[in-house]
Write a protein that holds these residues in place. Structure first.
Motif, PDB file in Angstrom:
ATOM      1  N   SER A  60       0.817  -1.213   0.000  1.00 42.45           N
ATOM      2  CA  SER A  60       0.000   0.000   0.000  1.00 42.45           C
ATOM      3  C   SER A  60       0.851   1.264   0.000  1.00 42.45           C
ATOM      4  N   THR A  61       1.892   1.290   0.844  1.00 43.01           N
ATOM      5  CA  THR A  61       2.722   2.488   0.929  1.00 43.01           C
ATOM      6  C   THR A  61       3.515   2.724  -0.353  1.00 43.01           C
ATOM      7  N   SER A  62       3.949   1.653  -1.021  1.00 41.30           N
ATOM      8  CA  SER A  62       4.673   1.811  -2.288  1.00 41.30           C
ATOM      9  C   SER A  62       3.752   2.309  -3.390  1.00 41.30           C
ATOM     10  N   VAL A  63       2.535   1.764  -3.432  1.00 48.30           N
ATOM     11  CA  VAL A  63       1.567   2.209  -4.434  1.00 48.30           C
ATOM     12  C   VAL A  63       1.244   3.682  -4.237  1.00 48.30           C
ATOM     13  N   GLU A  64       1.037   4.086  -2.982  1.00 47.42           N
ATOM     14  CA  GLU A  64       0.764   5.493  -2.697  1.00 47.42           C
ATOM     15  C   GLU A  64       1.939   6.376  -3.108  1.00 47.42           C
ATOM     16  N   ALA A  65       3.164   5.922  -2.816  1.00 46.71           N
ATOM     17  CA  ALA A  65       4.344   6.722  -3.165  1.00 46.71           C
ATOM     18  C   ALA A  65       4.438   6.930  -4.665  1.00 46.71           C
ATOM     19  N   LEU A  66       4.220   5.875  -5.443  1.00 43.69           N
ATOM     20  CA  LEU A  66       4.284   6.005  -6.900  1.00 43.69           C
ATOM     21  C   LEU A  66       3.178   6.922  -7.412  1.00 43.69           C
ATOM     22  N   ASP A  67       1.998   6.817  -6.822  1.00 36.53           N
ATOM     23  CA  ASP A  67       0.887   7.682  -7.230  1.00 36.53           C
ATOM     24  C   ASP A  67       1.193   9.141  -6.911  1.00 36.53           C
ATOM     25  N   ARG A  68       1.796   9.394  -5.755  1.00 32.49           N
ATOM     26  CA  ARG A  68       2.084  10.770  -5.333  1.00 32.49           C
ATOM     27  C   ARG A  68       3.189  11.425  -6.136  1.00 32.49           C
ATOM     28  N   ARG A  69       3.921  10.644  -6.901  1.00 32.94           N
ATOM     29  CA  ARG A  69       4.926  11.219  -7.790  1.00 32.94           C
ATOM     30  C   ARG A  69       4.522  11.106  -9.257  1.00 32.94           C
ATOM     31  N   GLY A  70       3.282  10.714  -9.514  1.00 31.71           N
ATOM     32  CA  GLY A  70       2.786  10.637 -10.882  1.00 31.71           C
ATOM     33  C   GLY A  70       3.363   9.484 -11.677  1.00 31.71           C
ATOM     34  N   LEU A  71       3.870   8.461 -10.983  1.00 30.28           N
ATOM     35  CA  LEU A  71       4.494   7.326 -11.664  1.00 30.28           C
ATOM     36  C   LEU A  71       3.544   6.154 -11.839  1.00 30.28           C
ATOM     37  N   LEU A  72       2.508   6.077 -11.036  1.00 27.78           N
ATOM     38  CA  LEU A  72       1.605   4.930 -11.101  1.00 27.78           C
ATOM     39  C   LEU A  72       0.903   4.854 -12.449  1.00 27.78           C
ATOM     40  N   ASP A  73       0.552   6.015 -13.001  1.00 31.04           N
ATOM     41  CA  ASP A  73      -0.146   6.034 -14.286  1.00 31.04           C
ATOM     42  C   ASP A  73       0.732   5.554 -15.436  1.00 31.04           C
ATOM     43  N   GLU A  74       2.062   5.566 -15.231  1.00 29.46           N
ATOM     44  CA  GLU A  74       2.959   5.115 -16.290  1.00 29.46           C
ATOM     45  C   GLU A  74       3.164   3.608 -16.277  1.00 29.46           C
ATOM     46  N   LEU A  75       2.717   2.954 -15.231  1.00 29.83           N
ATOM     47  CA  LEU A  75       2.844   1.507 -15.122  1.00 29.83           C
ATOM     48  C   LEU A  75       1.576   0.816 -15.597  1.00 29.83           C
ATOM     49  N   GLU A  76       1.726  -0.421 -16.002  1.00 29.86           N
ATOM     50  CA  GLU A  76       0.562  -1.222 -16.342  1.00 29.86           C
ATOM     51  C   GLU A  76       0.006  -1.940 -15.122  1.00 29.86           C
TER      52      GLU A  76
END
Length: 503
Positions: A60-76
């Motif tokens: 959960s914390t890693s997913v949140e971190a990636l989302d908060r830096r705009g990186l989650l949308d770049e992953l599949e």
């Protein structure tokens, strides 16, 4: 990239271009630091980063971190959501959401309402491909101006009046700080003389992609009187041989003959290994650096702690290290850090690392093939199968229970912040994308607004009409709630809390 294309000195040199090193590089560059990443591998390609070897669970914390830096949308990865709270209507099969020592817990048994934090707006866990994650992070690092030099190994460093001279196999470079993200055998850690104590292995693990024939293996995870083997998809096999780590530590390659011998011993059947496509060994050796910082040298990820990959928490632990360190080191470099800020990297992350190592050791105990441990395993399995047990184990595995001491006793303080929504619809996650903190205010407090304006280079001010659970909250750049109140703001208490993190 050659040395002629990079500046002669950097704020930070990072040894290791894995996902942890790259994520830290992005955090530092986002804050305006000049960063050089030195990677011993000539290319990022590795067969062990490809499926099925390269799948990792993001907490959960890693997913949140990636989302908060705009990186989650770049992953599949959002296409592989493992969130237990988004079930389709109608009858569905029970879904395994994770495991503890191979004992599964299921999504339907998890009661998220019992977790002491507001619901997150991102999934509690996701499956990620290592190769894809590294590619996304390397691409982001490039856009932020990070320099990456491959086929170069850090061999040591010298301290100077101006900082450090970092020695590598291809020359020397100057940097103010050196961070070891170079794995369990970290050259940076050894050069710094940091002790790496812990416990020795009980088993050799082996993960292999093979062609099998003969007697079929039972699917799933199987604990026998001689060890454990696991078969998920055809030809993908993982086993644990309780040999004290001798096979792995011998450096002996994984031959067809040896793999077949060990697999037959553990499974107790005449399975035949016809061909080994890829295979690697590992152990449950668990060690932790005595300190994560020594002068201008810092350790992150596997360079700071190693343990067995059971439960897949290593990547998440390393990403958490990088997120915690990045903004603190950047503030120190910019001269915008309160006294002692950088030291909180060790004091906050070392205890979390120690807990993960013990979590890993506990799993090893339950997987021993001895009768006493097999009996204990049955008892723990019955507990994990309850709603309380599944909720607790999932919270530990996914980082839900992680809380650090930030000097504030509010229930939200020290935890990952909820995704507050501003009066114009913007979210905390989007506000955090430039690496600044956020001051959330429900009532338009003039003193809070004035402080935020005076610190606008470090903090955003967010008016939020109905923030969950608080009247006001100060969120650090890493998304951790540093201070919160349900009542009218005590200006003196707020300023004292804010001074721990911002100047």
């Amino acid at each position: 990239m050659t040395h002629t294309h990079i500046p002669s000195t950097h704020d930070v040199a990072i040894a290791g271009a894995g996902p942890v090193g790259l994520f830290l590089a992005c955090e530092l560059a986002l804050a305006g630091c000049t960063v050089l990443v030195l990677e011993r591998a000539a290319t990022p390609d590795s067969p062990f980063k490809q499926l099925p070897f390269g799948m990792r669970g993001l907490s959960s914390t890693s997913v949140e971190a990636l989302d908060r830096r705009g990186l989650l949308d770049e992953l599949e990865v959002p296409q592989r959501v493992a969130d237990p709270h988004s079930r389709p209507p109608g009858p569905v099969a029970r879904r395994q959401a994770g495991h503890f020592a191979g004992i599964p817990f299921h999504a339907e048994d998890i009661d998220a309402a019992r977790w002491q934090r507001p619901p997150a707006s991102t999934p509690t866990s996701l499956l990620a491909e290592m190769a894809e994650l590294e590619a996304v992070l390397e691409r982001r690092a490039g856009t932020l101006g990070v320099h990456i030099v491959r086929d170069t190994t850090v061999t040591g460093f010298d301290e100077t009046a101006q900082g450090l001279v970092v020695h590598t196999t291809t020359g020397s470079i100057a940097a103010q700080w050196l961070v070891g993200c170079d794995g369990a055998r970290s050259a940076v850690r050894r050069a710094a003389g940091i002790d790496f104590a812990g416990t020795e292995p009980e088993f050799t693990g082996c993960t292999a992609l093979v062609d099998l024939a003969g007697a079929p293996l039972e699917p799933g995870r199987n604990v026998t009187e001689r060890g454990m083997y696991f078969q998920s998809q055809p030809g993908y096999v993982m086993l644990q041989d309780f040999d004290g780590g001798a096979w792995h530590d011998s450096g002996e390659p994984v031959t067809r003959e040896r793999l077949q011998q060990v697999l037959r011993k553990i499974a107790g059947i005449d399975v035949m290994v016809k061909h080994v496509h890829r295979a690697t060994t590992w152990t449950d050796r668990a060690r932790q650096a005595a300190t994560y910082r020594k002068g201008r040298v810092l350790l992150v990820g596997d360079a700071a702690h190693i343990h067995s990959p059971l439960g897949g928490q290593g990547l998440n632990l390393g990403l958490g290290d990088a997120l915690n360190l990045g903004w603190k080191l950047a503030a120190t470099i910019r001269g915008a850090a309160p006294p002692g800020l950088l030291d909180t990297y060790h004091t906050e992350r070392h205890p979390i690392g120690a807990r993960v190592l013990d979590w890993s050791r506990a799993q090893v105990v339950l997987m021993r093939p001895a009768p006493a441990e097999r009996a204990l395993r049955e008892i723990v399995a019955s507990l994990v199968g309850t709603r309380d047990g599944s909720t607790y184990v999932a919270g530990r595995v996914w980082g839900i229970h992680t809380r650090i001491d930030v000097g504030c006793d509010h229930p939200l303080a020290g935890r990952s912040a909820p995704n507050f929504v501003s009066q114009n619809g913007a979210t905390l996650a989007t506000a955090l994308r430039d690496g600044r903190g956020v001051l959330v205010d429900a009532g338009g407090d003039e003193a809070l607004a004035a402080w935020a304006h005076a610190h606008r280079d470090q903090v955003h001010y967010m008016m939020s009409p109905n923030p969950p659970g608080v009247r006001a909250a100060l969120v650090r750049p890493d998304g951790i709630v540093a201070w919160a109140t349900d009542d009218a703001v005590d200006a003196a208490a707020f300023h004292a809390a804010a001074a721990r993190w911002f100047v």
